[in-house]
Design an enzyme around this catalytic site. Structure first.
Site, PDB file in Angstrom:
ATOM      1  N   ASP A   1       0.794  -1.227   0.000  1.00  0.00           N
ATOM      2  CA  ASP A   1       0.000   0.000   0.000  1.00  0.00           C
ATOM      3  C   ASP A   1       0.828   1.278   0.000  1.00  0.00           C
ATOM      4  OD1 ASP A   1       0.625  -0.553   2.591  1.00  0.00           O
ATOM      5  OD2 ASP A   1      -1.286   0.081   3.434  1.00  0.00           O
TER       6      ASP A   1
ATOM      7  N   GLU B   1       9.563 -10.429  -2.833  1.00  0.00           N
ATOM      8  CA  GLU B   1      10.554  -9.374  -3.011  1.00  0.00           C
ATOM      9  C   GLU B   1      11.961  -9.900  -3.202  1.00  0.00           C
ATOM     10  OE1 GLU B   1       8.203  -9.377  -0.684  1.00  0.00           O
ATOM     11  OE2 GLU B   1       7.045  -7.544  -0.942  1.00  0.00           O
TER      12      GLU B   1
ATOM     13  N   HIS C   1       0.765   0.197  10.349  1.00  0.00           N
ATOM     14  CA  HIS C   1       1.152  -1.171   9.991  1.00  0.00           C
ATOM     15  C   HIS C   1       2.474  -1.098   9.210  1.00  0.00           C
ATOM     16  CE1 HIS C   1      -0.946   0.405   6.499  1.00  0.00           C
ATOM     17  NE2 HIS C   1      -0.423  -0.531   5.765  1.00  0.00           N
ATOM     18  N   HIS C   2       3.214  -2.183   9.251  1.00  0.00           N
ATOM     19  CA  HIS C   2       4.566  -2.269   8.656  1.00  0.00           C
ATOM     20  C   HIS C   2       5.615  -1.461   9.434  1.00  0.00           C
ATOM     21  CE1 HIS C   2       2.312  -4.102   5.543  1.00  0.00           C
ATOM     22  NE2 HIS C   2       2.419  -3.222   4.593  1.00  0.00           N
TER      23      HIS C   2
ATOM     24  N   GLY D   1      27.075 -16.047  -3.561  1.00  0.00           N
ATOM     25  CA  GLY D   1      26.730 -17.454  -3.390  1.00  0.00           C
ATOM     26  C   GLY D   1      25.444 -17.728  -2.645  1.00  0.00           C
TER      27      GLY D   1
ATOM     28  N   ASP E   1      18.264 -29.017  -6.910  1.00  0.00           N
ATOM     29  CA  ASP E   1      16.916 -29.156  -6.345  1.00  0.00           C
ATOM     30  C   ASP E   1      16.752 -28.313  -5.077  1.00  0.00           C
ATOM     31  OD1 ASP E   1      18.734 -30.866  -5.141  1.00  0.00           O
ATOM     32  OD2 ASP E   1      17.442 -32.632  -5.175  1.00  0.00           O
TER      33      ASP E   1
ATOM     34  N   ASN F   1      19.577 -34.325  -7.208  1.00  0.00           N
ATOM     35  CA  ASN F   1      20.483 -35.221  -6.476  1.00  0.00           C
ATOM     36  C   ASN F   1      20.084 -35.324  -5.008  1.00  0.00           C
ATOM     37  OD1 ASN F   1      21.283 -32.666  -5.770  1.00  0.00           O
ATOM     38  ND2 ASN F   1      23.169 -32.728  -6.958  1.00  0.00           N
TER      39      ASN F   1
ATOM     40  N   GLY G   1      19.161 -33.211  -2.512  1.00  0.00           N
ATOM     41  CA  GLY G   1      19.666 -32.446  -1.380  1.00  0.00           C
ATOM     42  C   GLY G   1      20.712 -31.418  -1.759  1.00  0.00           C
TER      43      GLY G   1
ATOM     44  N   GLU H   1      26.937 -28.807  -0.110  1.00  0.00           N
ATOM     45  CA  GLU H   1      27.186 -28.873   1.326  1.00  0.00           C
ATOM     46  C   GLU H   1      27.662 -30.246   1.777  1.00  0.00           C
ATOM     47  OE1 GLU H   1      24.132 -25.342   2.579  1.00  0.00           O
ATOM     48  OE2 GLU H   1      23.774 -27.355   3.338  1.00  0.00           O
TER      49      GLU H   1
END
Lengths: 614, 614
Positions: free
Chosen positions: B67, B90, B155-156, B454, B484, B511, B513, B517
């Site tokens: 708004d 956003e 608000h916000h 990254g 994925d 794969n 996952g 990592e």
């Protein structure tokens, strides 16, 4: 000293008392200092933190793995009491932690992210918890202490060596922060921010470096629980305040109305409040953010007061009371009918978590948690008079409409009949949060909404957290009302709901766009349109098995919705269910229409404000 | 003055010159001050801003309505040259603006959000643009100037009157900020931050109050285009630097190797660089973030240098060169094989956007954009010697493997054969960004990745922006490689791609996952698992019509992928296409395995760093 009771000295006394309490507790915590530590009486900092969280009743940790928090997650994965949820993204994780904390009163929500890229994505969720006063711990896994000193150009940095930039941003949205820098202070630092989190009901932020995760510290602090007591009210000031209040109560001849609001939930005075109501019998109303603090089936409860857009009889009763006792008030625009309270200050008493206002006077450091029982004792003799004051019945019958359109006017009373004891009911900012206000909820239902912060998409994340908490605290179904535009913001978290085996009923209001905004501005503007999805395909796309682990429905008419709500297998909620309700693009609840009129945005070509045009 | 060329005075001179340039331009901009303005020679601030953006070539605005920005969006919707995209959230919008700016070189990306809830959600995307040096304007629609003075509990807001909290957080992640407060300064403020955005290639932040949107200001500033010239190099210093460089070039007997990196793209010296290479013939290599600055088909181009994890012949040629000329270097961990350059400073010259380093000496204010052509002129006579230096061929033949598994070793060379002239190729952080490095791209392909920042999920948003920009600048297909886990972060933006009619080919590496990592830490940890989705149902769930507006595929074997890549209707990319590739959970590109070894995270129970354990 004539001004002994001035705000300044009262504040000072309160601060000093609070500091004395803190020091006494710290002394107690470290009092085993001279004991010879038993072999093995040390603990990894990661485990210290997790143990403190377990002491606070935390059972679920939300977040997303990232290389700066993986070492910590090893400890989480191995912890017997805390489960790693693993969200699709950090914003959703923060929302989930918020929803969890709201339902699991007395505990906190926890979200773990990684340096920079993770923690910044969670920021809107953390700021929302600050705004709405929800206790959430944000743990950011960050580079090692030596990397933070030497500042190499690591991935997830800004490339200019400012390793403290995220911390500085977080300071804006958390009440306390800690960067762990060494073993010596780690335990006390963790305790400090966790205490602040609970006591202030606000989010806190912890930077946990990769090396310190594995560092051992003495375990003995853990023997003393955190001191979560609120600072004590100064007895002299409190006595004075009680006298002042009672003078006004007497002048009002017992014509007192109680108005409860957000902070009565957030600062945990539900039982004190229930006792006050029971022993006095005064009429009570709730602001929108206070909905469900008082059981809406309570016979002295009159419904929702929201300034000039209240039901006429509620407006009259609240505004004409000789004295208004406001408990935990939070006067934001959407919580007050755009600031249209007609409740004069000289007829108002406000009880807050850390101060009290009597007419025009403020008493800092006098909090309601301790004041309320004393006030109840003083007011109890007024029970007979108080009980005589009439209270309108808060009911919302289903209207007869001679069409099949699922209108807002019909929908909200109708779902009111569907609700059951111990439901958790969640309404997204927008048509849902306005629409549900007028629907009385079962007495032991829990209601969640985000009326001050108002971030669309919040409910999809918070429903996950709320449903997990509900399972633990003996609540039953979790029921969400959310718009199509809001769902698109955070939709992927539906898949985590299925992973975690929670079974909310999700009512999607499909009205082709941002309807709340259409009413504020741009009724027919293209920017308020969204693309229509195949909503009933979502759960299966996210891995559900239709009819087994999930079920989706589209309802287009009153008859269809009616039939669904009356179906016992649906109402049983034994799998996650998604109900797409086809609604009119330009329909909205009465409350939203009224609010929009009050806070509408000027149209293009109406020049307002400064104007240098000759 | 013996130290006339000291860094300090050079910096001072550069700053003074820059300020003189700015003042001259401002004077020119306002020089029509005494003219009598013609009737109608005023413009709404909203239109002023949009006109400046149009002058910069902006055609798409990303963001989400709220708004506090709706009044502004009326002007956007009516603007003849700028289209409102309307994203699902956003963060995705900020990523899209980033991708748009990267492909549309010379222009900027724009993202519009609403106060608090919107702008904070974009923050990770904005910080990423800062880190990676991408020019993005972030417009936040904020409360009116009078509300910002009176601070009602809107608000916000955070509920405590801190209307500047979001501004303060934004300061950490943008190079310039402006809060419009009145009509008198609005035009100059907008010009200031837009100029900074382009010149520094960094994000900037604009708070646009609802009332000022409709406020009129004189239009005459718009007649003078923004001054986007870089500050001029000081001629004396520049001459000195050129002499110093040429001394080293002579000592090296022409054995010079050029290494190009990120900032050569970001600070727009592609053509100067191309000219240098053509006229001298020196061998050239690229750091990962410099991939595709030099056409990878260029016969004097030898491939990717990434410290100790480079191909042996590349490592040898770069590290043994008598002189290394680094252009736009950015030495982050993942861009340098975890800081394993063996390129001694006394054999290195570094050209940057705003400074030059010759061996150990720094020359502030001497930027490469102006230096490069002069250096080319001086080095041109060395062409014969330079051309004699051998350069390894940068090729990547498809290996023979006697199984049907879609392995990383096979995949990346294979898709290399699928690429065509003018493709935009985007690789998500993780296995994709490591895997594609070794694949030579077509000479006029554009390559996007986010190796410093990254943030997983970035590519789904940036692909939308990149594809929109590609359409405008005459590029062809947009091809994305994404895992994925990363897709789950930002998946809803697939629906906006369909809404906007862009037709990327999306290769999803399934794969199960977060494989990047797993290689860094937690190979078999549950926290690196994700739930498997029905990936090929996503596009239709988001509103696509299978076979008409979209097409999805699952490939499980080399033969299947091969066949698909060879299908002309697939390669034509005339609708959005989604290819789920089933891959092994514990397979990864060679480069990632090597990187992981260098930057691995210690395991649990290996205590590191400070330790007070007795």
């Amino acid at each position: 000293m004539t001004n002994f009771h001035s705000a300044m000295s009262t504040q000072l006394v309160a601060n000093l008392q609070s500091e004395i309490g803190r020091l006494r507790h710290e002394l107690q915590t470290v009092s085993h200092e001279d004991e010879v530590p038993a072999a093995g009486d040390t603990v990894f900092i990661a485990d210290y933190l997790l143990e403190r969280l377990a002491q606070l009743g935390v059972t679920q940790m939300f977040g997303v793995p990232g290389d700066f928090n993986l070492a910590f997650l090893d400890y989480v994965e191995d912890h017997p009491k805390i489960n790693w949820v693993g969200n699709c993204n950090e914003l959703n994780a923060a929302y989930a932690a918020d929803g969890y904390a709201r339902v699991k009163e007395g505990s906190i929500g926890v979200v773990t992210t990684t340096f920079g890229v993770g923690e910044l994505s969670a920021m809107n969720g953390i700021a929302g918890a600050f705004s709405e006063q929800v206790p959430v711990l944000h743990i950011a896994g960050v580079p090692s202490t030596s990397q933070q000193k030497n500042k190499p150009m690591l991935h997830h940095t800004l490339g200019d060596g400012r390793f403290d930039a995220y911390f500085k941003a977080s300071q804006q949205f958390t009440i306390s922060q800690a960067t762990l820098t060494d073993a010596a202070s780690a335990g006390a630092e963790i305790d400090r921010i966790l205490t602040d989190c609970v006591v202030t009901a606000r989010p806190v932020y912890l930077m946990l470096p990769t090396d310190l995760v594995h560092t051992k510290i003495p375990a003995k602090r853990l023997r003393t629980p955190l001191n979560l007591d609120l600072p004590a009210n100064d007895p002299d000031t409190e006595e004075f305040v009680l006298d002042e209040i009672m003078k006004l109560v007497d002048q009002a001849n017992g014509d007192v109305v109680i108005l409860v609001d957000a902070c009565a939930i957030r600062h945990n005075v539900k039982s004190e409040l229930a006792d006050l109501l029971k022993k006095t019998g005064f009429p009570v109303y709730a602001a929108p953010m206070g909905k469900s603090v008082i059981p809406e089936t309570y016979d002295r409860y009159g419904g929702i007061y929201i300034g000039s857009i209240s039901r006429p009889e509620i407006k009259e009763n609240v505004e004409n009371a000789k004295l208004l006792l406001s408990v935990g008030g939070l006067k934001s625009d959407f919580n007050t009918g755009n600031f249209t309270y007609h409740t004069p200050t000289n007829r108002t008493i406000e009880l807050h978590s850390d101060n009290t206002r009597v007419q025009f006077a403020s008493y800092h450091g006098i909090g309601m948690k301790q004041l309320l029982p004393k006030l109840t004792a003083r007011m109890q003799p007024l029970h007979l008079d108080a009980s005589a004051i009439s209270v309108p019945k808060f009911i919302s019958p289903v209207p007869k409409e001679d069409n099949e359109i699922i209108s807002h006017a019909w929908l909200w009373p109708r779902v009111g009949e569907f609700f059951r004891s111990k439901d958790v009911i969640i309404a997204e900012t927008g048509t849902s949060s306005f629409g549900i206000l007028e629907t009385p909820l079962p007495g032991d239902a829990v209601f969640l909404s985000q009326i001050l912060w108002g971030s669309i998409g919040w409910t999809i994340g918070s429903t996950l957290g709320a449903a997990l908490a509900a399972r633990e605290v003996g609540l039953k179904r979790t029921i969400l009302f959310v718009g199509d535009g809001s769902t698109q913001v955070t939709v992927q978290e539906l898949s985590v709901m299925m992973k975690m085996g929670v079974k909310p009923i999700i009512f999607l209001l499909n009205n082709r766009g941002y309807t709340v905004e259409r009413f504020l501005h741009g009724q027919t503007a293209k920017y308020n349109d969204i693309t229509n999805w195949r909503w009933t395909s979502l759960l299966t796309a996210f891995g559900g098995i239709e009819g087994e682990t999930c079920q989706s429905y589209t309802v287009r008419t009153k008859t269809e919705l009616d039939a669904l709500l009356n179906t016992e297998s649906f109402a049983r909620a034994d799998k996650i269910q998604f109900v797409e309700m086809i609604m009119e693009m330009h329909d909205a609840p009465k409350g939203l229409k009224a609010q929009a009129k009050l806070s509408g945005i000027p149209n293009k070509n109406i020049s307002v404000g400064l104007n240098t045009d000759a």
